[in-house]
Design a protein around this motif. Structure first.
Motif, PDB file in Angstrom:
ATOM      1  N   GLY B 285       0.799  -1.218   0.000  1.00 21.75           N
ATOM      2  CA  GLY B 285       0.000   0.000   0.000  1.00 21.75           C
ATOM      3  C   GLY B 285       0.832   1.267   0.000  1.00 21.75           C
ATOM      4  N   ARG B 286       2.162   1.123  -0.027  1.00 27.23           N
ATOM      5  CA  ARG B 286       3.009   2.320  -0.103  1.00 27.23           C
ATOM      6  C   ARG B 286       2.676   3.073  -1.395  1.00 27.23           C
ATOM      7  NH1 ARG B 286       8.180   3.375  -2.238  1.00 27.23           N
ATOM      8  NH2 ARG B 286       9.307   5.007  -1.097  1.00 27.23           N
ATOM      9  N   ILE B 287       2.557   2.314  -2.449  1.00 26.63           N
ATOM     10  CA  ILE B 287       1.998   2.857  -3.687  1.00 26.63           C
ATOM     11  C   ILE B 287       0.648   2.175  -3.853  1.00 26.63           C
ATOM     12  CG2 ILE B 287       2.263   2.969  -6.190  1.00 26.63           C
ATOM     13  CD1 ILE B 287       4.336   4.592  -4.805  1.00 26.63           C
ATOM     14  N   PRO B 288      -0.439   2.929  -3.878  1.00 28.23           N
ATOM     15  CA  PRO B 288      -1.742   2.268  -3.932  1.00 28.23           C
ATOM     16  C   PRO B 288      -1.988   1.585  -5.269  1.00 28.23           C
ATOM     17  CG  PRO B 288      -1.978   4.659  -4.088  1.00 28.23           C
ATOM     18  CD  PRO B 288      -0.539   4.394  -3.827  1.00 28.23           C
ATOM     19  N   TYR B 289      -2.313   0.321  -5.215  1.00 31.29           N
ATOM     20  CA  TYR B 289      -2.711  -0.424  -6.411  1.00 31.29           C
ATOM     21  C   TYR B 289      -4.141  -0.915  -6.223  1.00 31.29           C
ATOM     22  CZ  TYR B 289       1.839  -0.618  -8.712  1.00 31.29           C
ATOM     23  OH  TYR B 289       2.975  -0.300  -9.396  1.00 31.29           O
ATOM     24  N   PRO B 290      -4.917  -0.970  -7.284  1.00 28.78           N
ATOM     25  CA  PRO B 290      -6.269  -1.519  -7.127  1.00 28.78           C
ATOM     26  C   PRO B 290      -6.180  -3.006  -6.769  1.00 28.78           C
ATOM     27  CG  PRO B 290      -5.772  -1.097  -9.442  1.00 28.78           C
ATOM     28  CD  PRO B 290      -4.645  -0.530  -8.646  1.00 28.78           C
ATOM     29  N   PRO B 291      -7.107  -3.522  -5.969  1.00 30.13           N
ATOM     30  CA  PRO B 291      -7.052  -4.943  -5.601  1.00 30.13           C
ATOM     31  C   PRO B 291      -7.215  -5.828  -6.836  1.00 30.13           C
ATOM     32  CG  PRO B 291      -9.142  -3.974  -4.946  1.00 30.13           C
ATOM     33  CD  PRO B 291      -8.279  -2.852  -5.414  1.00 30.13           C
ATOM     34  N   LEU B 292      -6.626  -7.019  -6.743  1.00 25.82           N
ATOM     35  CA  LEU B 292      -6.712  -7.940  -7.874  1.00 25.82           C
ATOM     36  C   LEU B 292      -8.142  -8.433  -8.033  1.00 25.82           C
ATOM     37  CD1 LEU B 292      -3.507 -10.126  -7.401  1.00 25.82           C
ATOM     38  CD2 LEU B 292      -3.869  -8.271  -9.024  1.00 25.82           C
ATOM     39  N   THR B 293      -8.573  -8.600  -9.258  1.00 24.24           N
ATOM     40  CA  THR B 293      -9.901  -9.155  -9.491  1.00 24.24           C
ATOM     41  C   THR B 293      -9.834 -10.675  -9.375  1.00 24.24           C
ATOM     42  OG1 THR B 293      -9.497  -9.370 -11.836  1.00 24.24           O
ATOM     43  CG2 THR B 293     -10.455  -7.298 -11.088  1.00 24.24           C
ATOM     44  N   TYR B 459      -0.199   1.377 -13.270  1.00 21.82           N
ATOM     45  CA  TYR B 459       0.698   2.492 -13.558  1.00 21.82           C
ATOM     46  C   TYR B 459       1.580   2.138 -14.744  1.00 21.82           C
ATOM     47  CZ  TYR B 459      -0.488   4.064  -8.858  1.00 21.82           C
ATOM     48  OH  TYR B 459      -1.152   4.468  -7.747  1.00 21.82           O
ATOM     49  N   PHE B 460       1.999   3.143 -15.453  1.00 21.16           N
ATOM     50  CA  PHE B 460       3.025   2.928 -16.463  1.00 21.16           C
ATOM     51  C   PHE B 460       3.861   4.190 -16.604  1.00 21.16           C
ATOM     52  CE2 PHE B 460       1.110   5.453 -19.798  1.00 21.16           C
ATOM     53  CZ  PHE B 460      -0.243   5.391 -19.525  1.00 21.16           C
ATOM     54  N   ALA B 461       5.048   4.006 -17.161  1.00 20.90           N
ATOM     55  CA  ALA B 461       5.971   5.129 -17.310  1.00 20.90           C
ATOM     56  C   ALA B 461       6.304   5.312 -18.775  1.00 20.90           C
ATOM     57  CB  ALA B 461       7.244   4.865 -16.522  1.00 20.90           C
ATOM     58  N   THR B 462       6.539   6.555 -19.165  1.00 18.19           N
ATOM     59  CA  THR B 462       6.998   6.832 -20.522  1.00 18.19           C
ATOM     60  C   THR B 462       8.200   7.760 -20.429  1.00 18.19           C
ATOM     61  OG1 THR B 462       5.565   8.755 -20.703  1.00 18.19           O
ATOM     62  CG2 THR B 462       4.680   6.688 -21.537  1.00 18.19           C
ATOM     63  N   GLY B 463       9.037   7.688 -21.434  1.00 22.93           N
ATOM     64  CA  GLY B 463      10.219   8.549 -21.437  1.00 22.93           C
ATOM     65  C   GLY B 463      10.565   8.907 -22.858  1.00 22.93           C
ATOM     66  N   GLY B 464      11.137  10.074 -23.051  1.00 26.67           N
ATOM     67  CA  GLY B 464      11.371  10.485 -24.426  1.00 26.67           C
ATOM     68  C   GLY B 464      12.534  11.404 -24.622  1.00 26.67           C
ATOM     69  N   GLY B 499       6.685  -2.699  -7.974  1.00 27.14           N
ATOM     70  CA  GLY B 499       5.798  -1.646  -8.450  1.00 27.14           C
ATOM     71  C   GLY B 499       5.970  -0.324  -7.744  1.00 27.14           C
ATOM     72  N   ASN B 500       7.138  -0.096  -7.100  1.00 28.34           N
ATOM     73  CA  ASN B 500       7.352   1.136  -6.354  1.00 28.34           C
ATOM     74  C   ASN B 500       8.396   2.054  -6.986  1.00 28.34           C
ATOM     75  OD1 ASN B 500       6.369   1.175  -3.037  1.00 28.34           O
ATOM     76  ND2 ASN B 500       5.844  -0.503  -4.405  1.00 28.34           N
ATOM     77  N   TYR B 501       9.166   1.506  -7.904  1.00 32.24           N
ATOM     78  CA  TYR B 501      10.269   2.291  -8.463  1.00 32.24           C
ATOM     79  C   TYR B 501      10.298   2.157  -9.978  1.00 32.24           C
ATOM     80  CZ  TYR B 501      11.911   2.403  -3.643  1.00 32.24           C
ATOM     81  OH  TYR B 501      11.995   2.594  -2.310  1.00 32.24           O
ATOM     82  N   VAL B 502      10.796   3.191 -10.629  1.00 35.85           N
ATOM     83  CA  VAL B 502      10.997   3.157 -12.072  1.00 35.85           C
ATOM     84  C   VAL B 502      12.482   3.346 -12.333  1.00 35.85           C
ATOM     85  CG1 VAL B 502      10.386   4.178 -14.285  1.00 35.85           C
ATOM     86  CG2 VAL B 502       8.778   4.268 -12.400  1.00 35.85           C
ATOM     87  N   ALA B 503      13.052   2.506 -13.190  1.00 38.32           N
ATOM     88  CA  ALA B 503      14.439   2.700 -13.605  1.00 38.32           C
ATOM     89  C   ALA B 503      14.420   3.266 -15.018  1.00 38.32           C
ATOM     90  CB  ALA B 503      15.194   1.391 -13.590  1.00 38.32           C
ATOM     91  N   SER B 504      15.254   4.264 -15.242  1.00 37.56           N
ATOM     92  CA  SER B 504      15.305   4.861 -16.573  1.00 37.56           C
ATOM     93  C   SER B 504      16.748   4.937 -17.028  1.00 37.56           C
ATOM     94  CB  SER B 504      14.684   6.246 -16.561  1.00 37.56           C
ATOM     95  OG  SER B 504      15.401   7.083 -15.696  1.00 37.56           O
ATOM     96  N   GLY B 505      16.965   4.557 -18.288  1.00 33.94           N
ATOM     97  CA  GLY B 505      18.293   4.648 -18.884  1.00 33.94           C
ATOM     98  C   GLY B 505      18.271   5.737 -19.921  1.00 33.94           C
ATOM     99  N   MET B 516       8.469   6.131  -6.977  1.00 30.40           N
ATOM    100  CA  MET B 516       7.151   6.553  -7.439  1.00 30.40           C
ATOM    101  C   MET B 516       6.390   7.296  -6.346  1.00 30.40           C
ATOM    102  SD  MET B 516       6.257   3.248  -9.752  1.00 30.40           S
ATOM    103  CE  MET B 516       4.530   3.262  -9.739  1.00 30.40           C
ATOM    104  N   ALA B 517       6.739   7.012  -5.074  1.00 26.91           N
ATOM    105  CA  ALA B 517       6.025   7.673  -3.994  1.00 26.91           C
ATOM    106  C   ALA B 517       6.465   9.129  -3.863  1.00 26.91           C
ATOM    107  CB  ALA B 517       6.259   6.928  -2.680  1.00 26.91           C
ATOM    108  N   GLY B 518       7.765   9.343  -3.660  1.00 25.29           N
ATOM    109  CA  GLY B 518       8.243  10.705  -3.413  1.00 25.29           C
ATOM    110  C   GLY B 518       8.598  11.444  -4.686  1.00 25.29           C
ATOM    111  N   GLY B 519       8.930  10.716  -5.733  1.00 27.57           N
ATOM    112  CA  GLY B 519       9.284  11.357  -6.995  1.00 27.57           C
ATOM    113  C   GLY B 519      10.751  11.697  -7.118  1.00 27.57           C
ATOM    114  N   GLU B 520      11.567  11.332  -6.099  1.00 26.89           N
ATOM    115  CA  GLU B 520      12.971  11.696  -6.206  1.00 26.89           C
ATOM    116  C   GLU B 520      13.810  10.531  -6.744  1.00 26.89           C
ATOM    117  OE1 GLU B 520      11.423  11.615  -3.226  1.00 26.89           O
ATOM    118  OE2 GLU B 520      12.370   9.890  -2.260  1.00 26.89           O
ATOM    119  N   SER B 521      14.982  10.909  -7.207  1.00 28.82           N
ATOM    120  CA  SER B 521      15.887   9.902  -7.743  1.00 28.82           C
ATOM    121  C   SER B 521      16.626   9.256  -6.581  1.00 28.82           C
ATOM    122  CB  SER B 521      16.865  10.576  -8.704  1.00 28.82           C
ATOM    123  OG  SER B 521      17.987   9.787  -8.898  1.00 28.82           O
TER     124      SER B 521
END
Lengths: 431, 647
Positions: B285-293, B459-464, B499-505, B516-521
């Protein structure tokens, strides 16, 4: 401005000036030229660097114009649609009301419909195969060839007609290199360039590494002769016989295993009724004689007690000679073959029959309207005189006079006698 | 003054004029008079124009500076060469950024000739930087510097160097003792030296810090708390354990001591793994996800069932690879993605289409019309099957909507949604049930290079190319988080299994991990020598593997952001990476048309030591002229690859 003159990558001032002239600017000054050159260079570099990013992200192996185009056009986020031209409206009145409708451009459907449709690109397809099964790569066309074959070009070898036949007939596989060599060799051996051909054909007599391609080579020659005979292409037959002749001289290879194929082919060249398109003008007699010589060479070098090639060949030729209705051309071929097999053959096979043969030849020639038969008769006579005279002298020394000869050999005996008695030759009468 | 008097050249005359004009302008009459007197100049008719005066004065200043800076740089190079071997490696790290800075100073000071001489003189000393130097050398003006994606950052950002205290003191004393103020200034302005206590870095560590774009990540960044563990459900946890060693212990026999020991061992291993994964896991629940169906739960249970008895890839058990070749796809297909169970393949095309293929016999069905759906009985048992239109079944499905090439696609965890992004600056969400586009996400200002779903969905992430990583949730059409900090294009993304962190190259050669919670690197990983093109987290979440365009694969320990191993066998860009279900094997595919299989357990066990390819590389398979676009491992650890045939 900045001094860049010695920079090799710089665009030359000439090209900048040429561009300027193309848009109507004459005498562009040096500062402008240099500025333009620097800027153009800078833009090109930036564009290329950006295009490389597109190449990387499209997972493409080559840099394409599309990558350049994308790099050049910075994408603009689309938030609403816009139109290049302002919208135009037209007024229409209907039942007293004024209505403004969009003035759409009219497009002529006929021109669109009559145009040939553009070529549809092939659609993407998915195909699955096993790349690796527990560590080993299955040898299927979907996988790259094995490491050993890496050095050889992957080009399919289909450019000459005979290869397919070769592949289906040949008893064993040969490597890519050998296939390439075979292709090269056979192409050159039938080349129209005499120098190239001679070189290639000559290599057959010396190359020690022919053994691997020999099965295919003999098939090539046999098929070549067959095709040549079928199409009456004498030069083709000649090339094939030349190849055979040279192969025969090659000490490093053994032709035993292929004699059963080669000998019938060679005999065909000797006895076939027609081996050229224009038998009156072309000298096919020479080719027949050449074939006969090759046959003799084959028989001489490969005659063993076990295979009895000589006796079998003689038997076959003898049988052909006795045929009553064979054409004179064939008879010539048979006689040429027999005569080349040595004096013993001549004395035992030809000489006893010479009288009958010649009588039959004359008879046939007299009844025939075909000018080729007359030629044949002349050739046969010349051949018999040339080949047999000395044999007679050697094996039948008891014949001394012209009459003896005529009695023994018929009409041709006289000529043979004179041939033997020609000045400079050994004269038995002097004894 | 004495020097000025003696000056006879035209240049110095001009300088003098400029000084006089300056004094006059500032109304410093006494000084002016004094100078005139001393320099023996009469009359003020030739006072210079303001602009001209400024130019002369600045040139004088910078020319003096530059010459001094060059000599100081030469002295520094010599000093580094002669320094103790222990410190030499760390000290030499300073040379490259200073080299670049001085070169750029010269260019900006309008001294291209001097710059070129300087470049030619010292370029041989910058080992491993050959490609970058070519770009540097092409910069001959201020505009060029601004356009350069790499070197424009050298003036605005600080280059980070990490060195031990002793090395730093060594460097400082050299600069101060010789009063090399200019170099000190440059270091102050453009470099950040992160000093740490302890021994100098090892050669292997130095090699990593040698080719980055803007130096290394700061230690303080990598010391932040990161919850890199994963809360696996107990069933999955036991299924993920090594099947070979603990397999037969479930049988009848507690009586057999051998089997009992085995069972104990297994329990111990479970505890160990649980400890490893759970102790660092974020709170649920640190990052809220909808419960599984219900369907999701059923699917997950089926997945766990299937995991048991899977193939274990080792040196003895070589991998089996099934390869999907896309034909006629050269210059058409840009990217591919496989669903978690390897039954669906999605591709993004240059012609702006997204195409989805079914890889087994199940066709892709479309949902019925709304009117037909209304007439269905909701209480029916087979309601799920009934909402699909039987007549619509097809092996493949093409989705049109993008206004430009598609550069990345991603299938979500339950195969119901496809995400795609591309040249038109949008990311689009497609439903595989209605076969339509659901949402077009617009926030990027430039090409969107990559997108990635969270393994838990939602959730999903995009980068460009606009250097932003954006986190979206399916609930909102506006971004949930904007992660900014990268200096180059974002070229690769991956979401942590918890599901709490995003890695970007990025093309700035760094990898950042964003919370994903605080938004910092929370992690900044440096060491790659080229654009990062692929990323993957290990299933237990404590490792990150990354591949770059030069063909190198680096393994990172997320607990402290340290480099664990380097795997290099690729000769082209590493386009994709995948890990086996238990994390024991890594597969990598590249533009060099090869699929490499690596022994990850060996790599982890022998971290920090020199690894030979014979030990780590299990298998290398070559495809037929097909660069690999995507790799995945099935639940039974069958490796599945996708490539496009590009003859």
């Amino acid at each position: 401005m900045v001094e860049h003159a010695e920079n090799d990558n710089e665009l030359s001032s000439e090209s900048i000036k040429a561009i300027a002239e193309s848009v109507g600017v004459k005498d562009l000054n040096a500062e402008c030229t240099s500025y333009l050159a620097t800027q153009a260079l800078l833009q090109a570099r930036t564009l290329l660097r950006d295009a490389l990013k597109y190449k990387l992200m499209t997972r493409s192996l080559d840099l394409t114009t599309d990558h350049m185009e994308r790099a050049n056009k910075r994408p603009v986020p689309i938030y609403a649609s816009t139109s290049q031209k302002p919208r135009r409206y037209c007024m229409a009145t209907s039942r007293g009301r004024e209505i403004y409708g969009a003035l759409d451009e009219e497009i002529d459907l006929d021109t669109i419909l009559s145009e040939p449709p553009p070529k549809i690109p092939q659609d993407v397809q998915v195909k699955v195969h096993w790349l690796t099964i527990e560590g080993s790569t299955p040898t299927i066309p979907d996988n790259p060839p094995m490491e050993d074959d890496k050095l050889v070009i992957d080009a399919p070898l289909v450019s000459i007609d005979n290869v397919e036949t070769v592949n289906s007939v040949a008893p064993h596989e040969i490597s890519r290199e050998q296939q390439l060599y075979f292709k090269e060799l056979t192409t050159k051996c039938i080349s129209t360039d005499k120098v190239v051909r001679d070189e290639a054909v000559h290599s057959l007599s010396t190359d020690p590494g022919l053994a691997a391609v020999l099965p295919r080579l003999t098939v090539f020659i046999i098929e070549g002769i067959r095709v040549g005979l079928g199409d009456c292409k004498m030069y083709y037959i000649q090339y094939m016989l030349e190849m055979l002749d040279n192969l025969l001289q090659n000490k490093a290879i053994r032709l035993e295993k292929f004699l059963h194929d080669i000998i019938p082919s060679v005999i065909s060249c000797m006895v076939c009724t027609q081996i050229c398109g224009r038998p009156l003008e072309q000298d096919h007699w020479l080719v027949r004689g050449f074939a006969a010589r090759i046959l003799a060479g084959l028989v001489k070098s490969h005659n063993l007690g076990t295979n009895q090639i000589q006796s079998r060949v003689i038997k076959m030729l003898h049988h052909a000679l006795e045929k009553q209705n064979s054409s004179l051309v064939s008879t010539f071929g048979v006689l040429a073959g027999l005569c080349d097999l040595g004096s013993l053959t001549i004395s035992t096979i030809v000489l006893p029959e010479i009288r009958n043969i010649y009588r039959r030849v004359e008879l046939k020639c007299a009844t025939s309207q075909d000018p080729i038969d007359r030629h044949a008769k002349e050739r046969i006579r010349e051949l018999l005189v040339r080949k047999c005279a000395h044999v007679v002298q050697e094996h039948l020394p008891e014949l001394l006079s012209v009459d003896d000869y005529e009695q023994k050999f018929g009409d041709i005996g006289r000529e043979m006698f004179y041939k033997v008695m020609r000045p400079g030759s050994h004269i038995p009468m002097m004894k | 003054m004495l020097r000025l008097k003696m000056a006879s050249t035209e240049e110095d005359d001009q300088l003098l004029q400029a000084v006089l004009s300056y004094l006059k302008r500032k109304n410093l009459q006494q000084t002016e008079q004094a100078l005139r007197k001393e320099a023996d100049i009469q009359g003020d008719e030739d006072s210079l124009h303001v602009d001209k005066m400024k130019q002369v004065l600045t040139t004088y200043k910078s020319a003096q500076h530059q010459e001094r800076a060059l000599s100081q740089f030469g002295a520094l190079c010599q000093f580094v060469e002669k320094s103790l071997e222990m410190y030499r490696g760390e000290l030499s790290l300073v040379i490259y950024p200073l080299f670049v800075q001085i070169y750029l100073e010269l260019i900006l000071g309008n001294q291209p000739k001097l710059a070129r001489e300087f470049y030619e003189k010292y370029k041989s000393q910058q080992e491993g930087r050959e490609d970058d130097l070519i770009e540097l050398f092409s910069i001959t003006s201020k505009e060029a510097l601004q356009l350069s994606s790499m070197f424009s950052h050298y003036r605005s950002n600080k280059y980070v160097i990490r060195m031990c205290k002793d090395s730093f003191n060594c460097l400082l004393s050299h600069l101060q003792d010789n009063s090399h103020v200019l170099l000190l200034n440059l270091i102050n302005l453009h470099l950040y030296v992160d000093v740490f206590d302890g021994l100098p870095k090892q050669p292997s560590q130095l090699a990593l810090s040698n080719s980055t774009m803007m130096g290394e990540g700061m230690k303080s960044v990598n010391q932040q708390k990161m919850h890199y563990g994963v809360l696996h459900p107990p069933a999955l946890l036991s299924a993920l354990l090594d099947p070979d060693e603990y397999d037969d212990s479930t049988g009848e026999a507690d009586t057999d001591p051998k089997k009992k020991r085995k069972k104990d061992k297994m329990i111990l291993a479970t505890v160990k793994l649980k400890d490893k994964t759970e102790s660092h896991a974020p709170l649920p629940g640190r990052i809220p996800y909808p419960p599984l169906t219900e369907t999701d739960v059923a699917a997950k249970n089926a997945m766990i069932q299937e995991l048991s008895g899977r193939y274990r890839i080792t040196h003895g058990n070589q991998p089996t690879i099934a390869f999907y070749t896309l034909l006629n796809a050269k210059e058409v297909v840009n990217c591919a993605d496989l669903s978690e169970d390897c039954t669906l393949l999605a591709t993004g095309c240059q012609n702006s289409a997204v195409k989805v293929w079914s890889l087994n016999n199940n066709k892709i069905y479309k949902m019925k019309d709304a009117a037909e759906l209304d007439s269905l009985n909701l209480a029916d048992e087979n309601i799920i099957d009934m909402i699909m239109d039987d007549k619509s079944g097809n092996q493949s499905l093409t989705l049109h909507g993008h206004v430009g090439p598609v550069y990345d696609v991603s299938l979500n965890y339950n195969k119901s949604l496809v995400l795609s992004c591309g040249f038109d600056c949008t990311a689009r969400l497609w439903s595989l049930q209605t076969h339509t586009q659901l949402v077009s996400y617009r926030a990027h200002e430039h090409t969107v290079w990559c997108c990635a779903w969270s393994p838990l969905g939602h959730y999903f992430a995009t980068g460009g190319a606009d250097r932003l990583v954006i986190l979206w949730s399916m609930q909102h059409i506006a971004p949930v988080r904007l992660f900014s900090g990268h200096l180059g294009h974002i070229t690769s993304l991956c979401v942590h299994p918890n599901g709490n962190y995003v890695a970007s190259g990025s093309s700035d050669r760094t990898i950042r991990i964003w919370d994903m919670a605080g938004g910092e690197s929370v992690r900044q990983l440096t060491g790659h020598k080229g654009t990062i093109t692929s990323l993957v987290f290990s299933p237990h979440g404590h490792l990150l593997v990354s591949g770059d365009e030069k063909g190198q694969i680096l393994v990172w320990d997320l607990s402290n952001g340290s480099h664990t191993a380097t795997l290099s066998n690729h000769t082209g860009t590493v386009t994709c990476l995948a890990m086996s279900r238990e994390g024991g094997t890594l597969v990598s595919g590249g533009m060099d048309c090869t699929v490499n299989t690596w022994d990850m357990s060996f790599v982890v066990d022998n971290a920090e030591s020199e690894l030979a390819n014979e030990d780590t590389l299990i298998n290398m398979s070559k495809t037929k002229e097909s660069p690999v676009l995507h790799l995945a491992t099935s639940r039974k650890n069958l490796v599945v690859g996708v490539g496009k045939y590009s003859p």
